[in-house]
Design a protein around this motif. Structure first.
Motif, short mmCIF file in Angstrom:
data_model
loop_
_atom_site.label_atom_id
_atom_site.label_comp_id
_atom_site.label_asym_id
_atom_site.label_seq_id
_atom_site.Cartn_x
_atom_site.Cartn_y
_atom_site.Cartn_z
N SER A 6 15.51 -11.92 -1.71
CA SER A 6 15.70 -10.51 -1.37
C SER A 6 14.35 -9.84 -1.15
O SER A 6 13.55 -9.74 -2.08
CB SER A 6 16.43 -9.78 -2.49
OG SER A 6 16.32 -8.37 -2.31
N PRO A 7 14.08 -9.35 0.06
CA PRO A 7 12.79 -8.68 0.28
C PRO A 7 12.66 -7.40 -0.54
O PRO A 7 11.57 -7.05 -0.97
CB PRO A 7 12.78 -8.39 1.79
CG PRO A 7 14.22 -8.39 2.19
CD PRO A 7 14.90 -9.36 1.28
N TYR A 8 13.76 -6.73 -0.79
CA TYR A 8 13.70 -5.52 -1.62
C TYR A 8 13.40 -5.89 -3.07
O TYR A 8 12.73 -5.14 -3.78
CB TYR A 8 14.98 -4.71 -1.51
CG TYR A 8 15.10 -4.00 -0.17
CD1 TYR A 8 14.27 -2.93 0.14
CD2 TYR A 8 16.03 -4.39 0.77
CE1 TYR A 8 14.35 -2.27 1.35
CE2 TYR A 8 16.13 -3.74 1.99
CZ TYR A 8 15.28 -2.68 2.28
OH TYR A 8 15.38 -2.03 3.49
N LEU A 63 0.84 -3.59 0.20
CA LEU A 63 1.14 -5.02 0.11
C LEU A 63 0.77 -5.71 1.42
O LEU A 63 0.67 -5.06 2.46
CB LEU A 63 2.62 -5.23 -0.20
CG LEU A 63 3.06 -4.69 -1.57
CD1 LEU A 63 4.57 -4.76 -1.70
CD2 LEU A 63 2.38 -5.47 -2.69
N PRO A 64 0.59 -7.01 1.39
CA PRO A 64 0.26 -7.74 2.63
C PRO A 64 1.38 -7.58 3.66
O PRO A 64 2.54 -7.37 3.30
CB PRO A 64 0.16 -9.20 2.18
CG PRO A 64 -0.01 -9.16 0.70
CD PRO A 64 0.66 -7.90 0.24
N PHE A 86 7.71 -14.18 1.66
CA PHE A 86 7.63 -12.95 2.46
C PHE A 86 6.26 -12.65 3.04
O PHE A 86 6.16 -11.83 3.96
CB PHE A 86 8.13 -11.76 1.64
CG PHE A 86 9.60 -11.86 1.34
CD1 PHE A 86 10.53 -11.82 2.37
CD2 PHE A 86 10.05 -12.06 0.06
CE1 PHE A 86 11.89 -11.95 2.12
CE2 PHE A 86 11.41 -12.19 -0.21
CZ PHE A 86 12.33 -12.13 0.83
N THR A 87 5.20 -13.31 2.58
CA THR A 87 3.89 -13.05 3.19
C THR A 87 3.31 -14.26 3.89
O THR A 87 2.36 -14.13 4.65
CB THR A 87 2.86 -12.53 2.15
OG1 THR A 87 2.53 -13.56 1.23
CG2 THR A 87 3.40 -11.30 1.43
N GLU A 88 3.89 -15.45 3.61
CA GLU A 88 3.41 -16.67 4.26
C GLU A 88 4.50 -17.34 5.10
O GLU A 88 4.27 -18.40 5.66
CB GLU A 88 2.87 -17.65 3.22
CG GLU A 88 1.67 -17.11 2.45
CD GLU A 88 1.15 -18.09 1.41
OE1 GLU A 88 1.24 -19.31 1.64
OE2 GLU A 88 0.63 -17.61 0.38
N ALA A 89 5.68 -16.73 5.13
CA ALA A 89 6.83 -17.25 5.90
C ALA A 89 7.22 -18.67 5.50
O ALA A 89 7.71 -19.44 6.31
CB ALA A 89 6.55 -17.17 7.41
#
Length: 188
Positions: free
Chosen positions: A12-14, A71-72, A112-115
């Protein structure tokens, strides 16, 4: 002081947005508890916004919030949203080792920041970054005790009234959403 529980799912990105700041916002860190969001969706007859026409709008909202919080930039994995069962079991195994917070943050940052996909390879890397033995964590994720603990946590979240992630329960009241953490802080 009220004891709070922070329910999260690694995909969950949230939940990631909430995880990056919840401990600093609350006067006392909450109890981090991994659950399986897919099971919550199934039990409540809902599904992810990422599978609807609102996907692009939701992605833009998450990216906006991340930028506002310093955040990144987000990088979305090709398979997002994917099946989160193994990730939830690994989070449950990390929790049993007292390492949920560092593992969850490492996994969500990878995702979420490095896929990076949160498949066995991605989860092993998150374990390494959290100081856990990757092979041992993945093995523990397959144990029946871990499966039972995840099911029990998800059932407890549902019984508490959780219908989405992230949710925080303060004195029996559910507060759902990353955008409501300040409200949680005022109640805690």
């Amino acid at each position: 002081m009220a004891r709070t529980t922070f329910y999260l799912d690694l995909l969950s990105p949230y939940a990631w947005l909430a995880a990056e700041r919840i401990d600093e916002l609350l006067p006392e860190p909450p109890v981090w508890t991994p659950v399986l969001l897919g099971a919550i969706f199934q039990a409540t007859g809902r599904s992810s916004w990422a599978l609807t026409d609102a996907r692009e709008q939701g992605i833009a909202e998450v990216e906006r919030r991340a930028a506002e919080r310093g955040l990144p930039p987000l990088r979305w994995a090709d398979d997002w949203p994917a099946n989160g069962l193994l990730a939830a079991r690994c989070a449950t195994a990390a929790d049993a080792r007292g390492a949920l917070r560092p593992f969850a943050l490492a996994a969500m940052r990878l995702h979420f920041t490095e896929a990076r996909q949160l498949d066995a390879e991605g989860l092993a890397e998150a374990a390494r970054r959290a100081g856990l033995d990757p092979d041992e964590l993945l093995e523990a994720a397959g144990r029946q005790t871990t499966k039972d603990a995840l099911r029990a946590a998800t059932d407890a979240a549902l019984a508490a009234g959780v219908t989405g992630i992230p949710s925080v329960v303060v004195d029996g009241e559910v507060v759902w959403g990353d955008d409501r953490l300040e409200e949680v802080a005022a109640r805690a």
